[in-house]
Enzyme design. Sequence first.
Site, mmCIF file in Angstrom:
data_model
loop_
_atom_site.group_PDB
_atom_site.id
_atom_site.type_symbol
_atom_site.label_atom_id
_atom_site.label_comp_id
_atom_site.label_asym_id
_atom_site.label_seq_id
_atom_site.Cartn_x
_atom_site.Cartn_y
_atom_site.Cartn_z
ATOM 1 N N SER A 20 0.967 -1.377 0.025
ATOM 2 C CA SER A 20 0.047 -0.005 0.138
ATOM 3 C C SER A 20 0.964 1.256 -0.013
ATOM 4 O O SER A 20 1.773 1.230 0.547
ATOM 5 C CB SER A 20 -1.152 -0.009 1.195
ATOM 6 O OG SER A 20 -1.910 1.051 1.267
ATOM 7 N N ASN A 68 8.654 8.132 6.544
ATOM 8 C CA ASN A 68 7.572 8.735 5.883
ATOM 9 C C ASN A 68 6.587 9.324 7.062
ATOM 10 O O ASN A 68 6.378 8.667 7.951
ATOM 11 C CB ASN A 68 7.014 8.326 4.865
ATOM 12 C CG ASN A 68 5.753 7.406 5.174
ATOM 13 O OD1 ASN A 68 4.924 7.681 5.445
ATOM 14 N ND2 ASN A 68 6.252 5.931 5.314
ATOM 15 N N GLY A 71 0.645 10.711 6.135
ATOM 16 C CA GLY A 71 -0.902 10.942 6.661
ATOM 17 C C GLY A 71 -2.011 10.565 5.889
ATOM 18 O O GLY A 71 -2.807 11.277 6.073
ATOM 19 N N ASN A 126 -6.025 -1.262 7.734
ATOM 20 C CA ASN A 126 -4.926 -0.860 8.338
ATOM 21 C C ASN A 126 -4.951 -0.290 9.695
ATOM 22 O O ASN A 126 -5.729 0.681 9.939
ATOM 23 C CB ASN A 126 -4.745 0.683 7.316
ATOM 24 C CG ASN A 126 -3.222 1.136 7.784
ATOM 25 O OD1 ASN A 126 -2.793 0.840 8.761
ATOM 26 N ND2 ASN A 126 -2.796 2.263 6.711
ATOM 27 N N CYS A 129 -1.288 2.456 11.104
ATOM 28 C CA CYS A 129 -0.556 3.559 10.591
ATOM 29 C C CYS A 129 0.079 4.538 11.712
ATOM 30 O O CYS A 129 -0.891 4.892 12.663
ATOM 31 C CB CYS A 129 -1.290 4.512 9.624
ATOM 32 S SG CYS A 129 -0.493 5.937 9.169
ATOM 33 N N ILE A 189 5.138 -6.014 8.272
ATOM 34 C CA ILE A 189 4.909 -5.127 9.189
ATOM 35 C C ILE A 189 4.657 -3.659 8.544
ATOM 36 O O ILE A 189 5.210 -3.458 7.449
ATOM 37 C CB ILE A 189 6.068 -5.033 10.267
ATOM 38 C CG1 ILE A 189 7.365 -4.337 9.456
ATOM 39 C CG2 ILE A 189 6.316 -6.327 11.116
ATOM 40 C CD1 ILE A 189 8.620 -4.229 10.253
#
Lengths: 301, 257
Positions: A20, A68, A71, A126, A129, A189
Amino acid sequence: MKISVKIGKAVFKNPVTIASGTFAHAEKYYNLEEVKKLGSLIPKTVTLRAQEGNPPPRIIETPSGMLNAIGIENPGIDTFIENKIPSLQKIGIPLILSILGHTDKEFIQIVEKLNQVKNISAIELNLSCPNLKHKTLVAQSEKATARLVRSVKKISKVPVIAKLSPNVTDISSIAKAAEGAGADAVSLINTLTAMVINTKTRKSALGNFTGGLSGPAIRPVAVHMVYRVAQRVKIPIIAMGGIMTADDALQYILAGASFVAVGTANFVNPRAPLDVLEGIKAYMRKNKIKDIRHLIGKVES
Amino acid sequence: MPALQNIFKVASNDKLSPRFHRLCIKSKPLIKDVKPGQFVHLRVRDGLEPFFRRPFSVYRNKKHLEVFYEPIGPGTELMSQLREGDDIDVLGPVGTPFSMPGKNIKQVVMIAGGIGIAPFLMLSDVLKRRNLDLVLLYGGRTMGHVYPMKEFKENGCKIFVATDDGSVGAKGRVSKLFSKINKDPKTTMLYTCGPNPMMAAVQAFAKKYHLKGEVACEEVMACALGACLGCSIRTTSGFKTVCYDGPVFDLDEVIFD
């Protein structure tokens, strides 16, 4: 040679997928005939409503990797379904859609919308994040992970994958909780929370202060986590973390992964996923392995 | 259509001035397609250090694809060591090109700071065929930041230089040279590339006199393909990626911090 793999009822012709947030604008830049050869594609995570993402700078290079803090910039699920899914489906590659809700209810609302869309192979939740200013991640709690997976499983028409965080004491317990709640697979991961400080300005190098570390720098950590999880769960594992070459991918497969996802490598070598796929096949030919299942989890102790 | 990513050979790699170098790449398939303002994303060697590719504006597309650069970090230092016949991994060209000035435009002013001059030689290569008043305003810190700019002269550009210490040209910022710009919105077009404060000054000047212009932006980049969303900058319509939505934007669109 048999290299097809399954998640729940979904069958994929090979185990190589694109992770992703690392692939876009295929129709403009890529030879779609080549992209089609891959097992699946996981587009960038989508949220219920559009998100503009974090303030820049959003990325920085690190030793053998990068940080990174994007967001989850995305157009929101409605626009995604209307504008992006058709062009992604045109590629002719099975889609695993990555979604993120800021509450359990938002996750459910997104899944309800995706239930109306045809030809989706699976949904990846997800839960991990690290760049959204949430105090804790779903994937940092066995209870929260189980609760969310259970409620999504109740309504989803397609197999459900839980994407786990390395920022935990014991990732295998979280994986076990996801499996117990009915997850069809776990992927691991996500990035490791990390920071870089600019000593000239004495500020963080990223607009979001912290970010997520990815790339080859994290690979040995991730291979170990995949190994640990494989000891505890029976559902398939989608492994990611710094895969640049077929050898990297084979480490994950031997550790117990059924699938491998190429992520950060796409930023350096857009052909990396295909190189990985070709390399896995070459390794199997050379070692006379007829079915990839004879490699999965076959690390010797 | 040439492949997105290719391994080419280095034709030459020369030091043009104490600071600036020019890398020429034997990349015939790309030369025809590349447009002024676009960039290539280069990987100097295999391996993990440096990890990212590095983006460079295309300087020229004559016999070879040319890149103009200043060694300022580990990536560009490595690049300066490339020699004729070495391999270089080229992704691109990618990104939006400059738009060409409309028919009514009589004066084109390119305003560059330091290495920001890189995208303008090819622009002047294209524009010299038209009957235009081509002006280059160039700002550098000191004499060491200025180089002969012979090719710009050959393209008929009128060149004006400013340095912070006055060692060459006018003393002060490039804004000292804005008096060379015709303040007629109907016939003047601006292009700028350089440090953000300089581009912000050009933007403010353009706004005051209602002049049209374009800006070529730079950001740290990972993919250069609009995938990672790492190189986003603020614009009047939200975040946009420098690599895919840019690097060329309307001058009034970018919000400089």
